[in-house]
Scaffold this motif. Structure first.
Motif, PDB file in Angstrom:
ATOM      1  N   CYS A 245      -0.175   8.288  -3.288  1.00 58.25           N
ATOM      2  CA  CYS A 245      -1.323   7.947  -2.430  1.00 58.25           C
ATOM      3  C   CYS A 245      -2.622   8.200  -3.201  1.00 58.25           C
ATOM      4  O   CYS A 245      -2.706   9.115  -4.026  1.00 58.25           O
TER       5      CYS A 245
ATOM      6  N   GLU B  49      -2.123  14.672   9.094  1.00 53.01           N
ATOM      7  CA  GLU B  49      -2.071  15.224   7.728  1.00 53.01           C
ATOM      8  C   GLU B  49      -3.474  15.236   7.151  1.00 53.01           C
ATOM      9  O   GLU B  49      -4.335  14.510   7.604  1.00 53.01           O
TER      10      GLU B  49
ATOM     11  N   THR C   8      -4.678  14.008   4.463  1.00 54.00           N
ATOM     12  CA  THR C   8      -4.737  13.112   3.303  1.00 54.00           C
ATOM     13  C   THR C   8      -6.159  12.730   2.942  1.00 54.00           C
ATOM     14  O   THR C   8      -6.503  12.654   1.780  1.00 54.00           O
TER      15      THR C   8
ATOM     16  N   ILE D 198       5.075  10.591  -3.896  1.00 54.02           N
ATOM     17  CA  ILE D 198       4.207   9.588  -3.256  1.00 54.02           C
ATOM     18  C   ILE D 198       2.893   9.505  -4.037  1.00 54.02           C
ATOM     19  O   ILE D 198       2.288  10.534  -4.344  1.00 54.02           O
TER      20      ILE D 198
ATOM     21  N   PHE E  95       1.294   9.144  11.487  1.00 52.93           N
ATOM     22  CA  PHE E  95       0.370   8.142  10.953  1.00 52.93           C
ATOM     23  C   PHE E  95       0.493   7.998   9.453  1.00 52.93           C
ATOM     24  O   PHE E  95      -0.302   7.297   8.846  1.00 52.93           O
ATOM     25  N   CYS E  96       1.428   8.703   8.839  1.00 56.09           N
ATOM     26  CA  CYS E  96       1.414   8.740   7.374  1.00 56.09           C
ATOM     27  C   CYS E  96       2.839   8.916   6.860  1.00 56.09           C
ATOM     28  O   CYS E  96       3.651   9.627   7.461  1.00 56.09           O
ATOM     29  N   VAL E  97       3.126   8.309   5.705  1.00 55.54           N
ATOM     30  CA  VAL E  97       4.484   8.387   5.158  1.00 55.54           C
ATOM     31  C   VAL E  97       4.793   9.750   4.541  1.00 55.54           C
ATOM     32  O   VAL E  97       5.873   9.951   3.995  1.00 55.54           O
ATOM     33  N   PHE E  98       3.841  10.669   4.604  1.00 59.47           N
ATOM     34  CA  PHE E  98       4.116  12.016   4.118  1.00 59.47           C
ATOM     35  C   PHE E  98       4.953  12.857   5.089  1.00 59.47           C
ATOM     36  O   PHE E  98       5.482  13.896   4.713  1.00 59.47           O
TER      37      PHE E  98
ATOM     38  N   CYS F  65       1.819   1.785   1.523  1.00 53.86           N
ATOM     39  CA  CYS F  65       2.724   2.647   2.294  1.00 53.86           C
ATOM     40  C   CYS F  65       3.555   1.832   3.280  1.00 53.86           C
ATOM     41  O   CYS F  65       4.604   2.302   3.728  1.00 53.86           O
TER      42      CYS F  65
ATOM     43  N   PRO G 281      -2.406   0.790   3.587  1.00 45.29           N
ATOM     44  CA  PRO G 281      -1.313   0.236   4.403  1.00 45.29           C
ATOM     45  C   PRO G 281      -1.829  -0.762   5.436  1.00 45.29           C
ATOM     46  O   PRO G 281      -2.944  -0.638   5.934  1.00 45.29           O
TER      47      PRO G 281
ATOM     48  N   LYS H 209      -9.428  11.188   8.316  1.00 40.03           N
ATOM     49  CA  LYS H 209      -8.280  11.503   9.177  1.00 40.03           C
ATOM     50  C   LYS H 209      -8.312  12.967   9.604  1.00 40.03           C
ATOM     51  O   LYS H 209      -8.133  13.306  10.771  1.00 40.03           O
TER      52      LYS H 209
ATOM     53  N   TYR I 263      -9.111   4.643  -1.613  1.00 41.37           N
ATOM     54  CA  TYR I 263      -8.610   3.375  -2.157  1.00 41.37           C
ATOM     55  C   TYR I 263      -9.718   2.510  -2.748  1.00 41.37           C
ATOM     56  O   TYR I 263      -9.518   1.864  -3.780  1.00 41.37           O
TER      57      TYR I 263
ATOM     58  N   ARG J  14       5.591   1.859  -1.535  1.00 37.14           N
ATOM     59  CA  ARG J  14       5.322   3.302  -1.638  1.00 37.14           C
ATOM     60  C   ARG J  14       6.218   4.097  -0.699  1.00 37.14           C
ATOM     61  O   ARG J  14       6.509   5.255  -0.934  1.00 37.14           O
TER      62      ARG J  14
HETATM   63  S1  SF4 Z   1      -2.074   5.593   2.144  1.00 37.30           S
HETATM   64 FE1  SF4 Z   1      -1.936   7.832   1.902  1.00 37.30          FE
HETATM   65  S2  SF4 Z   1      -2.757   8.595   3.829  1.00 37.30           S
HETATM   66 FE2  SF4 Z   1      -2.218   6.470   4.198  1.00 37.30          FE
HETATM   67  S3  SF4 Z   1      -0.118   6.455   4.983  1.00 37.30           S
HETATM   68 FE3  SF4 Z   1      -0.020   6.258   2.792  1.00 37.30          FE
HETATM   69  S4  SF4 Z   1       0.270   8.344   2.006  1.00 37.30           S
HETATM   70 FE4  SF4 Z   1      -0.520   8.499   4.101  1.00 37.30          FE
END
Ligand code: SF4
Ligand code: SF4
Length: 424
Positions: free
Chosen positions: A343, A142, A144, A341, A76-79, A310, A285, A148, A379, A314
């Protein structure tokens, strides 16, 4: 109407009736927002096809991969470092969470003041609507944001979930924490797949994921042209599909599309009439099928020329450094790349402010629309600092908070139109 894929969906334990309803809504929404556009590139036909088969052919491919012994990992996350998943011979898919169809189910277990993205992924699971989730051997969460983090505890009652700890600051000790998390993730993926990652595998997967980022960087450079050669909606769709299509095929197809785009830029042709305002999106995102705001913007005499998100720059801005000789050095290169990143879960997050201002300047935009999902504290709160940074650079910003419902479309349209007028 029965589908050729009904048997496969039934095996995945989907609620067939509700799922048919979802596909019908998705098809109608896509038709209205995408197929109504003029002057689309021929290369977009591939994306139309992939989307039309999003729960069909792509799921069949995942099932075939599983039958051949591969594992499927959902994120679910770009990490989550895809390089590691691919190096272990598994398939990674980004789980979309961009529709509100399972909201009623989600609100049975989540507080109502939870962001739409979290409600969406929990709702999709509880309402048995997502064949991607049901195809996953492991879902990686994650830490984040708090929403979540806690939602994964509930999700874990229904699906196999693994959670990565994400640092929230960027000091040396945070990098150490992240490095240990990447190592823990590598061991988990090795255990899941039964494959020990060798240096050669990781080298190849780093290159593969970088190639996909490079082609998306090329797309971003080309779409910045004057006049604008591709709509923001189409560019967003390409970024969205990058998360779940086969990476080799996707990169080849988008490379062809970029060739076509390059020809269009050389010919000086654009997709929007003279005087259309160039705007940039920044913030949360936008997962499939969350096209509401871009559609409103592009129906308001404006065009989106970049997404600081994201599902946007990003995810594509930074590459993993290639050329490392040893496995350890490659892991370090991955750790460094992901630590860049920006975020909103980080504090302080000045890198993001600099990146937004630089991007807005490079794209020559008239303004930035900051988009936060309702109840997304990271955000929504960071919007204040983003506006200050943009204002210091002489760039106006409009802050929007919304969710996946259509109830506020008219109200948003009025605000966006007023903002576009103001930028003229
Ligand atoms: S905004 Fe943050 S929590 Fe959401 S996908 Fe991007 S890095 Fe992950
Ligand atoms: S949109 Fe905000 S609140 Fe929702 S999952 Fe992402 S960071 Fe968390």
């Amino acid at each position: 109407m029965p589908s050729a894929y009904d048997q496969m969906w039934e095996k995945l334990n989907l609620d067939l009736e509700a799922h048919e309803g979802l596909l019908a809504v998705l098809g109608k929404f896509y038709g209205d927002i995408y197929m109504s556009q003029q002057g689309r590139l021929k290369g977009m036909e591939y994306l139309d096809f992939v989307l039309s088969e999003v729960h069909g052919l792509r799921i069949k491919e995942l099932q075939d991969a599983k039958a051949s012994g591969k594992k499927v990992v959902g994120t679910f996350c770009v990490f989550v470092p895809e390089e590691i998943v691919l190096a272990a011979g598994a398939v990674q898919v980004g789980l979309c969470a961009g529709a509100e169809i399972g909201k009623a189910e989600a609100e049975k277990v989540l507080p109502r003041n939870t962001c739409a993205l979290i409600k969406s992924f929990v709702g999709f699971k509880l309402a048995k609507l997502c064949p991607f989730i049901e195809s996953c051997d492991l879902i990686v969460g994650e830490t984040t944001c708090d929403g979540k983090k806690k939602a994964y505890e509930i999700f874990a009652e229904y699906s196999p979930v693994y959670v990565m700890e994400i640092p929230q600051m960027k000091a040396a000790c945070d990098r150490e924490l992240w490095k240990s998390e990447v190592g823990r993730f590598k061991s988990t993926v090795e255990e899941l797949t039964g494959n020990k990652i060798a240096a050669g595998d990781l080298r190849d997967s780093i290159h593969l994921v970088n190639e996909r980022r490079r082609v998306l960087q090329r797309l971003n450079r080309l779409r910045a042209a004057v006049p604008v050669p591709i709509s923001g909606r189409d560019a967003l769709l390409i970024n969205q599909i990058s998360f779940y299509d086969d990476p080799v095929r996707f990169t080849a197809k988008i490379s062809e599309l970029c060739d076509e785009l390059e020809q269009r830029v050389k010919s000086g042709a654009g997709i929007a009439p003279d005087g259309t305002a160039r705007l940039m999106l920044s913030g949360c995102p936008m997962a499939v099928p969350n096209w509401k705001l871009p559609y409103i913007i592009e129906s308001s005499r404006a065009v989106v020329v970049g997404e600081e998100s994201c599902i946007g720059t990003r995810n594509t801005r930074d590459l993993v450094q290639e050329g490392s000789a040893t496995l350890d050095d490659m892991i370090d290169a991955i750790v460094d790349r992901y630590m860049r990143i920006d975020c909103a879960c980080f504090t302080p997050n000045t890198e993001r402010l600099d990146n937004i201002v630089n991007m807005a300047r490079e794209l020559g935009v008239k303004g930035v629309i900051h988009y936060a999902l309702s109840f997304c504290q990271p955000y929504s709160m960071e919007a204040y600092k983003v506006e200050k940074a943009l204002s210091a650079a002489g760039i106006p910003m409009l802050a929007i908070e919304t969710d996946y419902s259509m109830e506020d479309v008219e109200q948003l349209k009025t605000r966006v139109e007023a903002f576009v007028e103001m930028t003229r």
